[in-house]
Write an enzyme that holds these catalytic residues in place. Structure first.
Site, PDB file in Angstrom:
ATOM      1  N   ALA A  65       0.399  -3.552   4.333  1.00 57.79           N
ATOM      2  CA  ALA A  65      -0.171  -2.211   4.514  1.00 57.79           C
ATOM      3  C   ALA A  65       0.931  -1.204   4.846  1.00 57.79           C
ATOM      4  O   ALA A  65       2.107  -1.539   4.936  1.00 57.79           O
ATOM      5  CB  ALA A  65      -1.256  -2.238   5.584  1.00 57.79           C
ATOM      6  N   HIS A  66       0.523   0.003   5.076  1.00 61.05           N
ATOM      7  CA  HIS A  66       1.411   1.152   5.257  1.00 61.05           C
ATOM      8  C   HIS A  66       2.435   0.975   6.374  1.00 61.05           C
ATOM      9  O   HIS A  66       2.209   0.292   7.366  1.00 61.05           O
ATOM     10  CB  HIS A  66       0.568   2.406   5.548  1.00 61.05           C
ATOM     11  CG  HIS A  66      -0.175   2.303   6.846  1.00 61.05           C
ATOM     12  ND1 HIS A  66       0.370   2.679   8.047  1.00 61.05           N
ATOM     13  CD2 HIS A  66      -1.402   1.825   7.123  1.00 61.05           C
ATOM     14  CE1 HIS A  66      -0.493   2.456   9.023  1.00 61.05           C
ATOM     15  NE2 HIS A  66      -1.585   1.924   8.480  1.00 61.05           N
ATOM     16  N   ASP A  67       3.584   1.591   6.165  1.00 58.74           N
ATOM     17  CA  ASP A  67       4.630   1.733   7.184  1.00 58.74           C
ATOM     18  C   ASP A  67       5.161   0.412   7.725  1.00 58.74           C
ATOM     19  O   ASP A  67       5.541   0.316   8.894  1.00 58.74           O
ATOM     20  CB  ASP A  67       4.131   2.617   8.334  1.00 58.74           C
ATOM     21  CG  ASP A  67       3.730   3.998   7.853  1.00 58.74           C
ATOM     22  OD1 ASP A  67       4.605   4.681   7.302  1.00 58.74           O
ATOM     23  OD2 ASP A  67       2.547   4.375   7.993  1.00 58.74           O
ATOM     24  N   ASN A 115       2.315  -0.738  10.172  1.00 55.65           N
ATOM     25  CA  ASN A 115       3.287  -0.645  11.264  1.00 55.65           C
ATOM     26  C   ASN A 115       3.675  -2.014  11.829  1.00 55.65           C
ATOM     27  O   ASN A 115       3.675  -2.230  13.037  1.00 55.65           O
ATOM     28  CB  ASN A 115       2.770   0.271  12.373  1.00 55.65           C
ATOM     29  CG  ASN A 115       2.667   1.704  11.916  1.00 55.65           C
ATOM     30  OD1 ASN A 115       3.668   2.314  11.550  1.00 55.65           O
ATOM     31  ND2 ASN A 115       1.452   2.232  11.896  1.00 55.65           N
ATOM     32  N   THR A 120       0.786  -1.235   0.000  1.00 52.05           N
ATOM     33  CA  THR A 120       0.000   0.000   0.000  1.00 52.05           C
ATOM     34  C   THR A 120       0.817   1.284   0.000  1.00 52.05           C
ATOM     35  O   THR A 120       0.734   2.042  -0.953  1.00 52.05           O
ATOM     36  CB  THR A 120      -1.020   0.022   1.150  1.00 52.05           C
ATOM     37  OG1 THR A 120      -0.329   0.069   2.397  1.00 52.05           O
ATOM     38  CG2 THR A 120      -1.942  -1.176   1.099  1.00 52.05           C
TER      39      THR A 120
END
Length: 194
Positions: free
Chosen positions: A138-140, A158, A120
């Site tokens: 997903a992000h980070d 995360n 993402t």
């Protein structure tokens, strides 16, 4: 002379990767399997030759050649990547045409991204990453080297996954936070459906 790409691994995952490689390189490329157990002879699967490592390196001499390592065992995948480097053969990535790669994604060499995979935003992914069908990051997230996602892995934001971890089919990795990311340790196995 045509480009030569070897899919290292002629069993399960390698056979899944070959159609994706064929779609990514539709013409002007000779695609073959590499199998350390290949004997002499005309072995093939789905119209693609199965070569031993020695036969592949002989054919690669003097031409544009690369290898995608499609072996599930991460330690073996790393060793074969090193074998290619020692032979002067580059490692290539294979990506399905329908994957989604968002913004600020860094992916190391040798990734195999199967159909419907999604990365993402703002992720760092190491060398030799395998994302099987319908997996997402997903992000980070930060993913180490030679990490494997089986089909339908859902890695929420995360999350930090260290080298050589294996995430089983259908596993859901819960969301971490920027201050306290969820950490999956080096060499860990997360079971199917976890």
């Amino acid at each position: 002379m045509t480009k030569l790409i070897g899919i290292y691994g002629a069993s399960g995952f390698g056979r899944e990767v070959m159609p994706v490689a064929r779609a990514q390189h539709p013409s002007g490329t000779r695609l073959v399997f590499i199998d350390d157990n290949a004997g002499n002879g005309d072995r093939q699967h789905s119209g693609h030759a199965i070569l031993s490592w020695d036969d592949f390196t002989r054919e690669a001499t003097g031409r544009d050649a690369a290898v995608a390592v499609a072996i599930a065992a991460s330690q073996v995948r790393e060793r074969l990547t090193e074998r290619c480097a020692a032979a002067g053969i580059s490692i290539c990535s294979i990506s399905a045409s329908n994957i989604v790669i968002g913004d600020n994604i860094v992916i190391g060499e040798g990734a195999i991204l199967q159909p419907f995979a999604m990365l993402t935003a703002d992720c760092r992914i190491g060398r030799g990453f395998h994302a099987n069908i319908y997996s997402y990051v997903a992000h980070d997230c930060v993913i180490g080297d030679f990490v494997t996602f089986a089909p339908r892995v859902m890695c929420n934001g995360n999350v930090h996954i260290e080298d050589h971890a294996y995430i089983g089919t259908g596993a859901v990795l819960r969301q971490g936070t920027p201050e306290k990311p969820l950490v999956i340790g080096a060499g860990a196995t997360v079971g199917m459906g976890a």
